[in-house]
Design a protein around this motif. Structure first.
Motif, PDB file in Angstrom:
ATOM      1  N   PHE A 266      -3.030  12.657  -3.973  1.00  0.00           N
ATOM      2  CA  PHE A 266      -3.216  14.068  -4.289  1.00  0.00           C
ATOM      3  C   PHE A 266      -3.902  14.277  -5.632  1.00  0.00           C
ATOM      4  N   VAL A 267      -4.727  13.302  -6.022  1.00  0.00           N
ATOM      5  CA  VAL A 267      -5.582  13.457  -7.200  1.00  0.00           C
ATOM      6  C   VAL A 267      -6.973  12.979  -6.806  1.00  0.00           C
ATOM      7  N   ASN A 268      -7.971  13.418  -7.556  1.00  0.00           N
ATOM      8  CA  ASN A 268      -9.348  13.068  -7.249  1.00  0.00           C
ATOM      9  C   ASN A 268      -9.569  11.568  -7.435  1.00  0.00           C
ATOM     10  N   GLU A 269     -10.109  10.931  -6.388  1.00  0.00           N
ATOM     11  CA  GLU A 269     -10.264   9.465  -6.431  1.00  0.00           C
ATOM     12  C   GLU A 269     -11.312   9.038  -7.447  1.00  0.00           C
ATOM     13  N   GLU A 270     -12.405   9.782  -7.588  1.00  0.00           N
ATOM     14  CA  GLU A 270     -13.443   9.401  -8.540  1.00  0.00           C
ATOM     15  C   GLU A 270     -12.958   9.563  -9.977  1.00  0.00           C
ATOM     16  N   GLN A 271     -12.217  10.642 -10.225  1.00  0.00           N
ATOM     17  CA  GLN A 271     -11.752  10.896 -11.578  1.00  0.00           C
ATOM     18  C   GLN A 271     -10.642   9.935 -11.988  1.00  0.00           C
ATOM     19  N   TYR A 272      -9.748   9.616 -11.038  1.00  0.00           N
ATOM     20  CA  TYR A 272      -8.619   8.715 -11.312  1.00  0.00           C
ATOM     21  C   TYR A 272      -8.802   7.404 -10.544  1.00  0.00           C
ATOM     22  N   PHE A 273     -10.013   6.874 -10.605  1.00  0.00           N
ATOM     23  CA  PHE A 273     -10.317   5.665  -9.843  1.00  0.00           C
ATOM     24  C   PHE A 273      -9.454   4.491 -10.282  1.00  0.00           C
ATOM     25  N   PHE A 274      -9.209   4.354 -11.573  1.00  0.00           N
ATOM     26  CA  PHE A 274      -8.433   3.224 -12.070  1.00  0.00           C
ATOM     27  C   PHE A 274      -6.992   3.269 -11.560  1.00  0.00           C
ATOM     28  N   LEU A 275      -6.450   4.459 -11.337  1.00  0.00           N
ATOM     29  CA  LEU A 275      -5.109   4.575 -10.780  1.00  0.00           C
ATOM     30  C   LEU A 275      -5.076   4.013  -9.347  1.00  0.00           C
ATOM     31  N   TYR A 276      -6.058   4.381  -8.563  1.00  0.00           N
ATOM     32  CA  TYR A 276      -6.154   3.845  -7.202  1.00  0.00           C
ATOM     33  C   TYR A 276      -6.381   2.332  -7.220  1.00  0.00           C
ATOM     34  N   LEU A 277      -7.223   1.889  -8.142  1.00  0.00           N
ATOM     35  CA  LEU A 277      -7.545   0.467  -8.226  1.00  0.00           C
ATOM     36  C   LEU A 277      -6.322  -0.359  -8.610  1.00  0.00           C
ATOM     37  N   VAL A 278      -5.574   0.107  -9.605  1.00  0.00           N
ATOM     38  CA  VAL A 278      -4.370  -0.613 -10.038  1.00  0.00           C
ATOM     39  C   VAL A 278      -3.335  -0.632  -8.926  1.00  0.00           C
ATOM     40  N   LEU A 279      -3.164   0.492  -8.221  1.00  0.00           N
ATOM     41  CA  LEU A 279      -2.204   0.547  -7.124  1.00  0.00           C
ATOM     42  C   LEU A 279      -2.567  -0.447  -6.029  1.00  0.00           C
ATOM     43  N   GLU A 280      -3.851  -0.549  -5.731  1.00  0.00           N
ATOM     44  CA  GLU A 280      -4.272  -1.487  -4.681  1.00  0.00           C
ATOM     45  C   GLU A 280      -4.063  -2.937  -5.109  1.00  0.00           C
ATOM     46  N   ILE A 281      -4.536  -3.295  -6.287  1.00  0.00           N
ATOM     47  CA  ILE A 281      -4.459  -4.691  -6.735  1.00  0.00           C
ATOM     48  C   ILE A 281      -3.015  -5.130  -6.911  1.00  0.00           C
ATOM     49  N   VAL A 282      -2.218  -4.296  -7.577  1.00  0.00           N
ATOM     50  CA  VAL A 282      -0.811  -4.654  -7.794  1.00  0.00           C
ATOM     51  C   VAL A 282      -0.067  -4.729  -6.467  1.00  0.00           C
ATOM     52  N   GLY A 283      -0.321  -3.769  -5.566  1.00  0.00           N
ATOM     53  CA  GLY A 283       0.359  -3.778  -4.273  1.00  0.00           C
ATOM     54  C   GLY A 283       0.018  -5.000  -3.445  1.00  0.00           C
ATOM     55  N   VAL A 284      -1.260  -5.361  -3.404  1.00  0.00           N
ATOM     56  CA  VAL A 284      -1.678  -6.523  -2.612  1.00  0.00           C
ATOM     57  C   VAL A 284      -1.117  -7.812  -3.195  1.00  0.00           C
ATOM     58  N   GLU A 285      -1.214  -7.984  -4.506  1.00  0.00           N
ATOM     59  CA  GLU A 285      -0.772  -9.235  -5.106  1.00  0.00           C
ATOM     60  C   GLU A 285       0.743  -9.390  -5.049  1.00  0.00           C
ATOM     61  N   ILE A 286       1.481  -8.298  -5.233  1.00  0.00           N
ATOM     62  CA  ILE A 286       2.935  -8.384  -5.082  1.00  0.00           C
ATOM     63  C   ILE A 286       3.301  -8.691  -3.640  1.00  0.00           C
ATOM     64  N   GLY A 287       2.616  -8.060  -2.682  1.00  0.00           N
ATOM     65  CA  GLY A 287       2.906  -8.307  -1.276  1.00  0.00           C
ATOM     66  C   GLY A 287       2.650  -9.743  -0.872  1.00  0.00           C
ATOM     67  N   VAL A 288       1.526 -10.308  -1.320  1.00  0.00           N
ATOM     68  CA  VAL A 288       1.214 -11.705  -0.995  1.00  0.00           C
ATOM     69  C   VAL A 288       2.228 -12.644  -1.645  1.00  0.00           C
ATOM     70  N   TRP A 289       2.621 -12.347  -2.875  1.00  0.00           N
ATOM     71  CA  TRP A 289       3.605 -13.192  -3.558  1.00  0.00           C
ATOM     72  C   TRP A 289       4.966 -13.122  -2.866  1.00  0.00           C
ATOM     73  N   LEU A 290       5.317 -11.953  -2.334  1.00  0.00           N
ATOM     74  CA  LEU A 290       6.569 -11.811  -1.589  1.00  0.00           C
ATOM     75  C   LEU A 290       6.569 -12.688  -0.336  1.00  0.00           C
ATOM     76  N   VAL A 291       5.495 -12.593   0.426  1.00  0.00           N
ATOM     77  CA  VAL A 291       5.403 -13.392   1.650  1.00  0.00           C
ATOM     78  C   VAL A 291       5.414 -14.879   1.325  1.00  0.00           C
ATOM     79  N   LEU A 292       4.716 -15.254   0.258  1.00  0.00           N
ATOM     80  CA  LEU A 292       4.659 -16.653  -0.143  1.00  0.00           C
ATOM     81  C   LEU A 292       6.030 -17.160  -0.583  1.00  0.00           C
TER      82      LEU A 292
END
Length: 393
Positions: free
Chosen positions: A168-194
């Motif tokens: 619910f925020v502009n993706e271009e303006q808050y791109f780093f928020l989306y980017l951090v959420l994606e990277i942290v979510g993916v890496e935590i998820g992979v580490w959990l499965v591992l």
């Protein structure tokens, strides 16, 4: 030389403690970790599900979102399967430590060393691979930012992340928020499965090692050497080997059945989610090859396809290895010279031959972890892919 089992336990303790899953840590920090990961999982999953309400898309877009939703659910289920079974994990660790102490001064410890060294190398290699893959993934997702710094243009390059979220925020303006959420979510998820998967791998390898030791004890019960011993010493030696074999077999069987019963409700739906997600990834890869000119649209589903294949293959391979070791235990009761042993020992062997059965890891009472089961999963995924392709056509 440090025992391979101790190195395995130390490595798993580090990996699981980072996630708040180590069963011996029940401190306040452990609870903070649990709340953090619970909030991270729920926010990531909820932000992906909101997209179906806030924005419309075609079938290709829906399948892409469904792929990432499934990829988010898999680590969530892996995490809470360990979180709600911490006591069972603690009992499994105590069980393995007791087995190692029982045979620490015998030749059987070499069998434990052989099997657990493989598990340790696999876990260590997986950790290094995941860390390297995490760096590469972060660099790829930040490629536009890196290119703007290295080779700037008159206008900034368009920035977009692979996974979609609704914050619910502009993706271009808050791109780093989306980017951090994606990277942290993916890496935590992979580490959990591992972390969860490698721990179960160590338990499976330990069980296989115990079955190997039991087979070794049974095969050495009646040999040319033991038949030449004095009658009293011979009976004592044979009884001790048989009783120890039965005791170790029963303990290991109870351990595996207890873990299977506690994890069954989590891992059976997990297998189904993997099959559905695999079929969606196949469809994405097919569309990328046929209709897309962007190499990135082909690379992402290809990597996801390889990850799903490796994950399911390793799980089924461990189940197959466990079943084969239980069959080897049964065969060892027939391959020895039991018919020339004293009559009381012959009776014990006859009872063992009738009572010992091969044990298979069955999830949900329907699916057996084996190489044949892996082929069934892949065939099912291809069938779902065919249905999706027919529906789109």
């Amino acid at each position: 030389m440090v025992f391979a089992g101790e190195r395995c336990v130390k490595l798993h303790r580090i990996m699981l403690s980072a996630l708040g899953l180590w069963p011996y840590h029940k401190s306040f920090i452990w609870r903070i970790q649990s709340v953090f990961f619970f909030g991270a999982h729920c926010s990531t999953l909820f932000s992906q599900l909101l997209l179906f309400i806030t924005s419309a898309c075609n079938m290709d877009c829906t399948l892409k979102r469904f792929c990432y939703i499934c990829a988010t659910i898999i680590p969530i289920m892996s995490y809470y399967s360990f979180y709600f079974n911490s006591e069972n994990l603690k009992r499994a660790l105590q069980h393995m430590l007791l087995d190692w102490k029982m045979f620490e001064n015998s030749d059987a410890i070499k069998i434990f060393e052989e099997y657990l060294f493989v598990s340790y190398i696999f876990t260590l290699f997986s950790c290094i691979s995941v860390l390297i893959a995490g760096v590469i993934f972060s660099a790829v997702e930040c490629r536009y930012i890196i290119l703007d710094v290295i080779a700037p243009m008159n206008e900034s390059r368009s920035r977009k992340i692979e996974m979609e979220f609704e914050l619910f925020v502009n993706e271009e303006q808050y791109f780093f928020l989306y980017l951090v959420l994606e990277i942290v979510g993916v890496e935590i998820g992979v580490w959990l499965v591992l972390s969860t998967g490698t721990f179960l791998t160590t338990v499976a390898q330990h069980s296989c090692a115990v079955y190997k030791i039991v087979s070794y004890l049974i095969r050495n019960t009646v040999t040319i050497h033991t038949l030449q011993l004095p009658p009293s010493q011979r009976m004592q030696f044979m009884r001790r080997n048989i009783y120890l074999s039965i005791y170790m077999h029963r303990r290991t069987l109870e351990l595996c059945k207890g873990l299977l019963l506690s994890f069954d409700m989590w891992y059976f739906p997990l297998i189904l989610i993997c099959v559905l997600s695999l079929s969606c990834v196949l469809f994405r890869l097919y569309n990328g090859i046929i209709h897309s000119d962007d190499f990135y649209d082909i690379l992402v589903p290809a990597v996801m396809l390889c990850c799903y294949i490796v994950y399911m293959l390793l799980a089924n391979f461990l189940g197959q290895s466990y079943s084969e070791h239980s069959v080897e235990l049964l065969e060892s009761t027939y391959d020895i010279y039991w018919y020339v042993a004293p009559l009381p020992i012959q009776k014990l062997f006859l009872i063992m031959q009738k009572s010992i059965k091969s044990h298979k890891i069955m999830l949900g009472g329907l699916f057996v972890l084996s190489i044949e089961g892996f082929s069934t999963l892949v065939t099912s995924a291809i069938s779902y892919f065919t249905v999706m392709h027919a529906m789109r056509s």
